[in-house]
Motif scaffolding. Sequence first.
Motif, short mmCIF file in Angstrom:
data_model
loop_
_atom_site.label_atom_id
_atom_site.label_comp_id
_atom_site.label_asym_id
_atom_site.label_seq_id
_atom_site.Cartn_x
_atom_site.Cartn_y
_atom_site.Cartn_z
N ILE A 362 10.23 49.57 -12.13
CA ILE A 362 8.85 49.88 -11.99
C ILE A 362 8.94 51.25 -12.83
O ILE A 362 7.71 51.67 -13.48
N GLU A 363 9.92 52.08 -12.96
CA GLU A 363 9.81 53.13 -13.95
C GLU A 363 9.96 52.89 -15.40
O GLU A 363 9.36 53.72 -16.12
N HIS A 364 10.52 51.77 -15.64
CA HIS A 364 10.29 51.42 -17.19
C HIS A 364 8.91 50.92 -17.41
O HIS A 364 8.31 51.30 -18.38
N PHE A 391 -6.00 50.41 -13.60
CA PHE A 391 -4.51 49.78 -13.12
C PHE A 391 -3.38 50.73 -13.52
O PHE A 391 -2.37 50.99 -12.66
N CYS A 392 -3.37 51.60 -14.53
CA CYS A 392 -2.32 52.53 -14.78
C CYS A 392 -2.28 53.47 -13.52
O CYS A 392 -1.04 53.70 -13.25
N GLU A 393 -3.50 53.94 -13.14
CA GLU A 393 -3.42 54.92 -11.96
C GLU A 393 -2.70 54.42 -10.82
O GLU A 393 -2.00 55.29 -10.00
N VAL A 398 1.11 54.40 -6.46
CA VAL A 398 1.75 53.70 -5.28
C VAL A 398 3.12 53.35 -5.51
O VAL A 398 3.66 53.09 -6.51
N ASP A 399 3.84 53.83 -4.15
CA ASP A 399 5.35 53.71 -4.46
C ASP A 399 5.84 52.80 -3.39
O ASP A 399 6.93 52.05 -3.52
N GLU A 400 5.14 52.17 -2.41
CA GLU A 400 5.36 51.38 -1.41
C GLU A 400 5.56 49.93 -2.28
O GLU A 400 4.34 49.31 -2.76
N LYS A 401 6.57 49.01 -2.05
CA LYS A 401 6.83 47.77 -2.69
C LYS A 401 5.65 46.94 -2.21
O LYS A 401 5.15 45.98 -2.98
N LYS A 402 5.43 46.84 -0.91
CA LYS A 402 4.39 46.16 -0.26
C LYS A 402 3.12 45.72 -0.88
O LYS A 402 2.38 45.21 -0.81
#
Length: 437
Positions: A362-364, A391-393, A398-402
Amino acid sequence: MASFSSQIQAPFADTVYTDELLEGLGSRYSGGDPADLLFDLGAWSAGLESFLNVYDRSISDSDRIRSVTKDRLSEFRLTHSALARIADLLRLARKLDRESAVRLMRAGPKDLDEQSSAIEECLSLNSALIKSSGLGYAEWKAWRSLLADRLRSGPISIKLENASYSLGAVSLPPELRNVSGNAELAFADRSAIAGVTSRLGRILRTLKIVGRMLDEDEPLKPSILLFCSIFEQTRGLIDHIDISLSRFPNEESELFALLDGASYMASLELKKAYFQELTGIVGLRPAPSVYARVETAHALLNDSFQQILTGFAKIIRPGVETAELFPEFSRKLTESLTLRTGLAAVLKAVQAAESSPETKSIEHLRGVLGIFLGENLGFLFYKDREAFERFCEEVHAVDEKKELVPILHRFAAYAETLFRQVNMRAVLINHPFEIPS
Protein backbone atom coordinates in the motif's frame (compact mmCIF):
# COMPACT_ATOMS: atom_id res chain seq x y z
CA MET A 1 -4.34 15.14 0.28
CA ALA A 2 -5.25 18.32 -1.57
CA SER A 3 -7.06 17.79 -4.84
CA PHE A 4 -4.88 18.55 -7.86
CA SER A 5 -7.81 20.04 -9.76
CA SER A 6 -8.37 22.56 -6.98
CA GLN A 7 -4.95 24.00 -7.79
CA ILE A 8 -5.80 24.59 -11.46
CA GLN A 9 -8.01 27.41 -12.65
CA ALA A 10 -11.14 25.99 -14.26
CA PRO A 11 -11.20 26.53 -18.04
CA PHE A 12 -13.38 29.30 -19.39
CA ALA A 13 -16.15 27.97 -21.63
CA ASP A 14 -18.81 30.68 -21.63
CA THR A 15 -20.21 31.90 -24.95
CA VAL A 16 -20.17 35.65 -24.34
CA TYR A 17 -17.75 37.83 -26.31
CA THR A 18 -17.20 41.04 -24.36
CA ASP A 19 -15.74 44.21 -25.87
CA GLU A 20 -12.56 43.59 -23.86
CA LEU A 21 -12.21 40.07 -25.23
CA LEU A 22 -12.78 41.18 -28.83
CA GLU A 23 -10.20 43.93 -28.37
CA GLY A 24 -7.73 41.33 -27.12
CA LEU A 25 -8.46 39.10 -30.10
CA GLY A 26 -7.84 42.03 -32.42
CA SER A 27 -4.41 42.71 -30.93
CA ARG A 28 -3.41 39.17 -31.95
CA TYR A 29 -3.32 40.22 -35.61
CA SER A 30 -1.64 43.60 -35.25
CA GLY A 31 1.67 43.57 -37.09
CA GLY A 32 1.18 39.94 -38.11
CA ASP A 33 0.69 38.16 -41.40
CA PRO A 34 -2.54 39.33 -43.11
CA ALA A 35 -3.03 35.71 -44.22
CA ASP A 36 -3.70 34.69 -40.60
CA LEU A 37 -6.43 37.31 -40.24
CA LEU A 38 -8.09 36.43 -43.55
CA PHE A 39 -7.94 32.68 -42.91
CA ASP A 40 -9.55 33.14 -39.49
CA LEU A 41 -12.23 35.31 -41.09
CA GLY A 42 -12.89 32.57 -43.64
CA ALA A 43 -12.85 29.85 -40.97
CA TRP A 44 -15.41 31.58 -38.74
CA SER A 45 -17.61 32.51 -41.70
CA ALA A 46 -17.55 28.90 -42.93
CA GLY A 47 -18.13 27.71 -39.38
CA LEU A 48 -21.25 29.82 -39.02
CA GLU A 49 -22.63 28.57 -42.35
CA SER A 50 -21.88 24.96 -41.42
CA PHE A 51 -23.44 25.39 -37.99
CA LEU A 52 -26.66 26.53 -39.64
CA ASN A 53 -26.46 23.70 -42.15
CA VAL A 54 -25.38 20.58 -40.23
CA TYR A 55 -25.62 21.25 -36.48
CA ASP A 56 -29.10 19.75 -36.06
CA ARG A 57 -28.04 16.71 -38.11
CA SER A 58 -24.61 16.09 -36.58
CA ILE A 59 -23.94 17.21 -33.00
CA SER A 60 -27.25 18.50 -31.68
CA ASP A 61 -29.01 16.66 -28.85
CA SER A 62 -29.04 12.91 -29.54
CA ASP A 63 -32.66 12.81 -28.32
CA ARG A 64 -34.46 13.86 -31.51
CA ILE A 65 -37.78 14.49 -29.78
CA ARG A 66 -36.14 16.73 -27.20
CA SER A 67 -34.20 18.57 -29.92
CA VAL A 68 -37.51 19.71 -31.41
CA THR A 69 -39.19 20.69 -28.14
CA LYS A 70 -36.29 22.26 -26.18
CA ASP A 71 -35.55 25.97 -25.88
CA ARG A 72 -33.10 27.21 -28.55
CA LEU A 73 -31.70 30.29 -26.81
CA SER A 74 -28.24 28.67 -26.66
CA GLU A 75 -28.13 28.34 -30.45
CA PHE A 76 -29.18 31.97 -30.90
CA ARG A 77 -26.42 33.04 -28.52
CA LEU A 78 -23.87 31.02 -30.48
CA THR A 79 -24.81 32.67 -33.78
CA HIS A 80 -24.64 36.04 -32.01
CA SER A 81 -21.12 35.37 -30.69
CA ALA A 82 -20.03 34.20 -34.14
CA LEU A 83 -21.46 37.26 -35.87
CA ALA A 84 -19.75 39.52 -33.31
CA ARG A 85 -16.43 37.84 -33.98
CA ILE A 86 -16.84 37.95 -37.77
CA ALA A 87 -17.81 41.64 -37.58
CA ASP A 88 -14.64 42.35 -35.60
CA LEU A 89 -12.47 40.39 -38.06
CA LEU A 90 -14.05 42.27 -40.97
CA ARG A 91 -13.29 45.55 -39.23
CA LEU A 92 -9.64 44.51 -39.03
CA ALA A 93 -9.65 43.24 -42.62
CA ARG A 94 -10.89 46.61 -43.85
CA LYS A 95 -7.77 48.17 -42.34
CA LEU A 96 -5.49 45.97 -44.46
CA ASP A 97 -3.79 47.54 -47.43
CA ARG A 98 -5.67 46.99 -50.67
CA GLU A 99 -2.85 44.90 -52.14
CA SER A 100 -3.04 42.26 -49.36
CA ALA A 101 -6.81 41.84 -49.62
CA VAL A 102 -6.74 41.56 -53.41
CA ARG A 103 -3.72 39.26 -53.45
CA LEU A 104 -5.01 36.84 -50.82
CA MET A 105 -8.72 36.66 -51.60
CA ARG A 106 -9.34 38.91 -54.63
CA ALA A 107 -11.63 41.24 -52.69
CA GLY A 108 -11.50 45.02 -52.74
CA PRO A 109 -12.55 47.60 -50.13
CA LYS A 110 -16.07 47.81 -51.57
CA ASP A 111 -16.59 44.05 -51.15
CA LEU A 112 -15.41 44.18 -47.54
CA ASP A 113 -17.61 47.19 -46.78
CA GLU A 114 -20.71 45.47 -48.19
CA GLN A 115 -19.97 42.25 -46.30
CA SER A 116 -19.41 44.18 -43.09
CA SER A 117 -22.74 46.02 -43.45
CA ALA A 118 -24.59 42.75 -44.03
CA ILE A 119 -23.01 41.13 -40.96
CA GLU A 120 -23.77 44.17 -38.78
CA GLU A 121 -27.44 44.02 -39.83
CA CYS A 122 -27.63 40.32 -38.94
CA LEU A 123 -25.89 41.01 -35.64
CA SER A 124 -28.42 43.71 -34.73
CA LEU A 125 -31.32 41.39 -35.51
CA ASN A 126 -29.71 38.55 -33.55
CA SER A 127 -29.22 40.89 -30.57
CA ALA A 128 -32.94 41.65 -30.57
CA LEU A 129 -33.88 37.98 -30.90
CA ILE A 130 -31.88 36.79 -27.89
CA LYS A 131 -33.79 39.29 -25.75
CA SER A 132 -37.04 37.58 -26.72
CA SER A 133 -38.75 34.79 -24.82
CA GLY A 134 -39.96 31.47 -26.18
CA LEU A 135 -37.26 30.83 -28.79
CA GLY A 136 -38.14 27.30 -29.88
CA TYR A 137 -37.48 25.12 -32.89
CA ALA A 138 -39.78 27.08 -35.22
CA GLU A 139 -38.01 30.36 -34.45
CA TRP A 140 -34.61 28.69 -34.76
CA LYS A 141 -35.54 27.14 -38.12
CA ALA A 142 -36.70 30.51 -39.48
CA TRP A 143 -33.60 32.34 -38.22
CA ARG A 144 -31.33 29.58 -39.51
CA SER A 145 -32.82 29.85 -43.00
CA LEU A 146 -32.74 33.66 -43.06
CA LEU A 147 -29.16 33.92 -41.82
CA ALA A 148 -27.89 31.19 -44.15
CA ASP A 149 -29.36 33.01 -47.15
CA ARG A 150 -27.74 36.29 -46.10
CA LEU A 151 -24.36 34.64 -45.64
CA ARG A 152 -24.46 32.79 -48.96
CA SER A 153 -25.37 35.97 -50.84
CA GLY A 154 -22.51 37.96 -49.30
CA PRO A 155 -20.14 39.60 -51.82
CA ILE A 156 -17.05 37.77 -50.51
CA SER A 157 -18.58 34.42 -49.51
CA ILE A 158 -17.14 32.44 -52.44
CA LYS A 159 -13.88 34.42 -52.36
CA LEU A 160 -13.35 33.56 -48.69
CA GLU A 161 -14.03 29.88 -49.43
CA ASN A 162 -11.45 29.79 -52.22
CA ALA A 163 -8.91 31.75 -50.16
CA SER A 164 -9.33 29.32 -47.25
CA TYR A 165 -8.28 26.38 -49.43
CA SER A 166 -5.22 28.18 -50.80
CA LEU A 167 -4.18 29.51 -47.37
CA GLY A 168 -4.69 26.05 -45.87
CA ALA A 169 -2.44 24.51 -48.53
CA VAL A 170 0.26 27.11 -47.81
CA SER A 171 0.34 25.97 -44.17
CA LEU A 172 1.18 22.38 -45.15
CA PRO A 173 4.69 20.96 -44.57
CA PRO A 174 7.10 21.84 -47.43
CA GLU A 175 6.96 18.29 -48.83
CA LEU A 176 3.24 18.66 -49.55
CA ARG A 177 2.86 22.29 -50.62
CA ASN A 178 3.55 21.83 -54.32
CA VAL A 179 2.57 18.25 -55.08
CA SER A 180 1.04 19.31 -58.41
CA GLY A 181 4.44 20.49 -59.62
CA ASN A 182 6.32 17.33 -58.60
CA ALA A 183 7.53 15.89 -61.93
CA GLU A 184 8.72 12.67 -60.27
CA LEU A 185 5.12 11.56 -59.73
CA ALA A 186 2.66 10.47 -62.40
CA PHE A 187 0.04 13.09 -63.23
CA ALA A 188 -2.81 10.94 -61.87
CA ASP A 189 -0.92 10.38 -58.60
CA ARG A 190 -0.16 14.08 -58.27
CA SER A 191 -3.82 14.97 -58.74
CA ALA A 192 -4.99 12.36 -56.24
CA ILE A 193 -2.51 13.45 -53.55
CA ALA A 194 -3.05 17.19 -54.09
CA GLY A 195 -6.83 16.78 -53.88
CA VAL A 196 -6.49 15.22 -50.42
CA THR A 197 -3.65 17.30 -48.97
CA SER A 198 -5.20 20.66 -49.91
CA ARG A 199 -8.38 19.72 -48.05
CA LEU A 200 -6.45 18.42 -45.05
CA GLY A 201 -4.38 21.60 -44.97
CA ARG A 202 -7.51 23.69 -44.52
CA ILE A 203 -8.91 21.32 -41.88
CA LEU A 204 -5.69 21.31 -39.85
CA ARG A 205 -5.37 25.09 -39.99
CA THR A 206 -8.96 25.36 -38.72
CA LEU A 207 -8.15 22.92 -35.91
CA LYS A 208 -5.20 25.15 -35.05
CA ILE A 209 -7.70 27.91 -34.18
CA VAL A 210 -9.47 25.51 -31.79
CA GLY A 211 -6.12 24.57 -30.25
CA ARG A 212 -5.34 28.24 -29.69
CA MET A 213 -8.71 28.73 -28.00
CA LEU A 214 -7.91 25.85 -25.65
CA ASP A 215 -4.44 27.18 -24.86
CA GLU A 216 -5.66 30.72 -24.17
CA ASP A 217 -8.84 29.79 -22.24
CA GLU A 218 -11.09 31.57 -24.69
CA PRO A 219 -14.85 30.90 -24.65
CA LEU A 220 -15.09 27.36 -25.99
CA LYS A 221 -18.70 26.82 -26.97
CA PRO A 222 -18.25 28.95 -30.12
CA SER A 223 -15.66 26.39 -31.26
CA ILE A 224 -18.67 24.19 -32.08
CA LEU A 225 -19.09 26.32 -35.21
CA LEU A 226 -15.55 25.47 -36.29
CA PHE A 227 -16.19 21.80 -35.56
CA CYS A 228 -19.31 21.94 -37.74
CA SER A 229 -17.19 23.31 -40.58
CA ILE A 230 -14.58 20.59 -40.01
CA PHE A 231 -17.38 18.00 -40.06
CA GLU A 232 -18.56 19.18 -43.47
CA GLN A 233 -15.02 19.44 -44.81
CA THR A 234 -14.14 15.95 -43.61
CA ARG A 235 -17.30 14.46 -45.09
CA GLY A 236 -16.37 16.20 -48.35
CA LEU A 237 -12.84 14.78 -48.08
CA ILE A 238 -14.15 11.24 -47.57
CA ASP A 239 -16.52 11.58 -50.54
CA HIS A 240 -13.67 12.93 -52.68
CA ILE A 241 -11.43 9.99 -51.74
CA ASP A 242 -14.17 7.45 -52.39
CA ILE A 243 -14.78 8.90 -55.87
CA SER A 244 -11.03 8.82 -56.57
CA LEU A 245 -10.85 5.18 -55.46
CA SER A 246 -13.73 4.20 -57.74
CA ARG A 247 -11.78 5.59 -60.71
CA PHE A 248 -8.33 4.43 -59.63
CA PRO A 249 -6.59 2.38 -62.35
CA ASN A 250 -4.49 0.14 -60.10
CA GLU A 251 -5.99 -1.23 -56.90
CA GLU A 252 -2.70 -2.93 -55.99
CA SER A 253 -0.69 0.30 -55.84
CA GLU A 254 0.64 1.88 -52.66
CA LEU A 255 -1.33 5.07 -53.28
CA PHE A 256 -4.63 3.17 -53.57
CA ALA A 257 -4.02 1.54 -50.19
CA LEU A 258 -3.05 4.91 -48.72
CA LEU A 259 -6.22 6.60 -50.00
CA ASP A 260 -8.38 3.72 -48.78
CA GLY A 261 -6.75 3.86 -45.34
CA ALA A 262 -7.16 7.65 -45.18
CA SER A 263 -10.88 7.36 -45.92
CA TYR A 264 -11.35 4.69 -43.26
CA MET A 265 -9.30 6.53 -40.61
CA ALA A 266 -11.07 9.85 -41.25
CA SER A 267 -14.49 8.16 -40.96
CA LEU A 268 -13.50 6.43 -37.72
CA GLU A 269 -12.10 9.53 -36.03
CA LEU A 270 -15.08 11.58 -37.20
CA LYS A 271 -17.45 9.22 -35.40
CA LYS A 272 -15.35 9.25 -32.23
CA ALA A 273 -15.03 13.03 -32.10
CA TYR A 274 -18.57 14.00 -33.03
CA PHE A 275 -20.84 11.23 -31.80
CA GLN A 276 -18.94 10.46 -28.58
CA GLU A 277 -17.52 13.83 -27.55
CA LEU A 278 -19.38 16.72 -29.19
CA THR A 279 -23.00 15.54 -29.33
CA GLY A 280 -25.14 17.62 -26.96
CA ILE A 281 -22.26 19.91 -25.93
CA VAL A 282 -24.28 23.09 -26.54
CA GLY A 283 -26.60 22.13 -23.69
CA LEU A 284 -23.76 21.60 -21.20
CA ARG A 285 -23.33 24.27 -18.54
CA PRO A 286 -20.22 23.30 -16.49
CA ALA A 287 -17.17 24.91 -18.09
CA PRO A 288 -14.83 21.98 -17.24
CA SER A 289 -17.15 19.55 -19.05
CA VAL A 290 -17.13 21.71 -22.19
CA TYR A 291 -13.34 22.05 -22.00
CA ALA A 292 -12.87 18.30 -21.58
CA ARG A 293 -14.97 17.42 -24.61
CA VAL A 294 -13.45 20.06 -26.88
CA GLU A 295 -9.92 19.06 -25.84
CA THR A 296 -10.55 15.38 -26.59
CA ALA A 297 -12.29 16.00 -29.93
CA HIS A 298 -9.51 18.36 -31.02
CA ALA A 299 -6.78 15.85 -30.15
CA LEU A 300 -8.56 12.96 -31.90
CA LEU A 301 -8.99 14.87 -35.15
CA ASN A 302 -5.70 16.79 -35.18
CA ASP A 303 -3.44 13.82 -34.45
CA SER A 304 -5.17 11.46 -36.88
CA PHE A 305 -5.15 13.97 -39.75
CA GLN A 306 -1.45 14.64 -39.19
CA GLN A 307 -0.84 10.89 -39.41
CA ILE A 308 -2.79 10.73 -42.68
CA LEU A 309 -0.71 13.57 -44.16
CA THR A 310 2.49 11.83 -43.08
CA GLY A 311 1.48 8.79 -45.13
CA PHE A 312 1.23 10.92 -48.27
CA ALA A 313 4.49 12.70 -47.46
CA LYS A 314 6.27 9.32 -47.32
CA ILE A 315 5.46 8.80 -51.01
CA ILE A 316 7.37 11.97 -51.81
CA ARG A 317 10.11 11.58 -49.19
CA PRO A 318 10.35 7.98 -47.94
CA GLY A 319 11.33 7.63 -44.31
CA VAL A 320 9.98 10.99 -43.16
CA GLU A 321 8.35 10.89 -39.72
CA THR A 322 5.34 12.80 -38.42
CA ALA A 323 7.49 14.65 -35.86
CA GLU A 324 9.61 16.08 -38.70
CA LEU A 325 6.54 17.47 -40.47
CA PHE A 326 4.68 18.69 -37.38
CA PRO A 327 6.99 19.82 -34.54
CA GLU A 328 4.19 19.73 -31.93
CA PHE A 329 3.71 16.04 -32.70
CA SER A 330 7.12 15.31 -31.18
CA ARG A 331 6.05 16.96 -27.91
CA LYS A 332 2.78 15.02 -27.85
CA LEU A 333 4.62 11.77 -28.54
CA THR A 334 7.07 12.38 -25.69
CA GLU A 335 4.24 13.25 -23.31
CA SER A 336 2.16 10.23 -24.34
CA LEU A 337 5.10 7.85 -23.97
CA THR A 338 5.85 9.27 -20.52
CA LEU A 339 2.18 9.06 -19.56
CA ARG A 340 1.87 5.47 -20.74
CA THR A 341 4.96 4.41 -18.79
CA GLY A 342 3.60 6.14 -15.68
CA LEU A 343 0.19 4.50 -16.07
CA ALA A 344 1.83 1.09 -16.50
CA ALA A 345 3.65 1.62 -13.19
CA VAL A 346 0.40 2.69 -11.50
CA LEU A 347 -1.48 -0.30 -12.90
CA LYS A 348 1.21 -2.71 -11.73
CA ALA A 349 1.28 -1.16 -8.24
CA VAL A 350 -2.54 -1.19 -7.93
CA GLN A 351 -2.76 -4.83 -9.02
CA ALA A 352 0.00 -5.79 -6.57
CA ALA A 353 -1.75 -3.98 -3.71
CA GLU A 354 -5.08 -5.58 -4.64
CA SER A 355 -3.65 -9.10 -4.62
CA SER A 356 -1.70 -8.50 -1.40
CA PRO A 357 -3.10 -5.49 0.52
CA GLU A 358 -0.30 -5.35 3.08
CA THR A 359 1.27 -2.21 4.51
CA LYS A 360 4.36 -2.44 2.30
CA SER A 361 2.45 -2.76 -0.99
CA ILE A 362 0.00 0.00 0.00
CA GLU A 363 2.82 2.40 0.85
CA HIS A 364 4.54 1.54 -2.43
CA LEU A 365 1.30 2.26 -4.30
CA ARG A 366 0.92 5.61 -2.56
CA GLY A 367 4.47 6.50 -3.52
CA VAL A 368 3.85 5.58 -7.18
CA LEU A 369 0.64 7.64 -7.17
CA GLY A 370 2.47 10.62 -5.70
CA ILE A 371 5.04 10.50 -8.51
CA PHE A 372 2.31 10.17 -11.14
CA LEU A 373 0.32 13.11 -9.75
CA GLY A 374 3.42 15.28 -9.73
CA GLU A 375 4.88 14.32 -13.10
CA ASN A 376 2.26 12.74 -15.38
CA LEU A 377 -1.25 13.86 -14.46
CA GLY A 378 -1.12 16.90 -16.74
CA PHE A 379 -0.60 14.62 -19.77
CA LEU A 380 -4.03 13.04 -19.28
CA PHE A 381 -7.01 14.53 -21.07
CA TYR A 382 -8.84 16.94 -18.78
CA LYS A 383 -11.88 14.64 -18.62
CA ASP A 384 -9.80 11.81 -17.06
CA ARG A 385 -8.00 13.80 -14.37
CA GLU A 386 -10.85 14.16 -11.87
CA ALA A 387 -11.66 10.43 -11.75
CA PHE A 388 -7.98 9.53 -11.35
CA GLU A 389 -7.53 12.06 -8.54
CA ARG A 390 -10.61 10.73 -6.77
CA PHE A 391 -9.16 7.22 -6.68
CA CYS A 392 -5.85 8.62 -5.39
CA GLU A 393 -7.64 10.49 -2.60
CA GLU A 394 -9.53 7.35 -1.57
CA VAL A 395 -6.34 5.28 -1.49
CA HIS A 396 -4.67 7.87 0.75
CA ALA A 397 -7.70 8.36 2.99
CA VAL A 398 -8.61 4.72 3.75
CA ASP A 399 -6.44 2.54 6.00
CA GLU A 400 -8.77 -0.35 6.81
CA LYS A 401 -7.99 -3.34 4.58
CA LYS A 402 -11.66 -4.34 4.41
CA GLU A 403 -12.61 -0.94 2.97
CA LEU A 404 -9.52 -0.57 0.80
CA VAL A 405 -9.77 -3.83 -1.19
CA PRO A 406 -13.00 -2.87 -3.08
CA ILE A 407 -11.47 0.53 -3.88
CA LEU A 408 -8.34 -1.13 -5.26
CA HIS A 409 -10.45 -3.51 -7.35
CA ARG A 410 -12.32 -0.60 -8.98
CA PHE A 411 -9.10 1.38 -9.34
CA ALA A 412 -7.37 -1.53 -11.11
CA ALA A 413 -10.24 -1.86 -13.61
CA TYR A 414 -10.25 1.90 -14.21
CA ALA A 415 -6.46 2.12 -14.58
CA GLU A 416 -6.42 -0.73 -17.10
CA THR A 417 -9.18 0.92 -19.16
CA LEU A 418 -7.38 4.27 -19.01
CA PHE A 419 -4.12 2.63 -20.05
CA ARG A 420 -5.81 1.10 -23.10
CA GLN A 421 -7.34 4.45 -24.06
CA VAL A 422 -3.96 6.18 -23.87
CA ASN A 423 -2.39 3.35 -25.86
CA MET A 424 -4.94 4.02 -28.65
CA ARG A 425 -3.80 7.62 -29.15
CA ALA A 426 -2.86 8.34 -32.76
CA VAL A 427 0.61 9.54 -31.76
CA LEU A 428 1.40 6.07 -30.38
CA ILE A 429 0.30 4.12 -33.44
CA ASN A 430 3.91 3.19 -34.28
CA HIS A 431 4.93 2.59 -30.66
CA PRO A 432 3.31 -0.65 -29.42
CA PHE A 433 3.30 -1.46 -25.73
CA GLU A 434 1.90 -4.37 -23.75
CA ILE A 435 0.25 -4.15 -20.36
CA PRO A 436 2.70 -5.63 -17.85
CA SER A 437 1.51 -8.86 -16.28
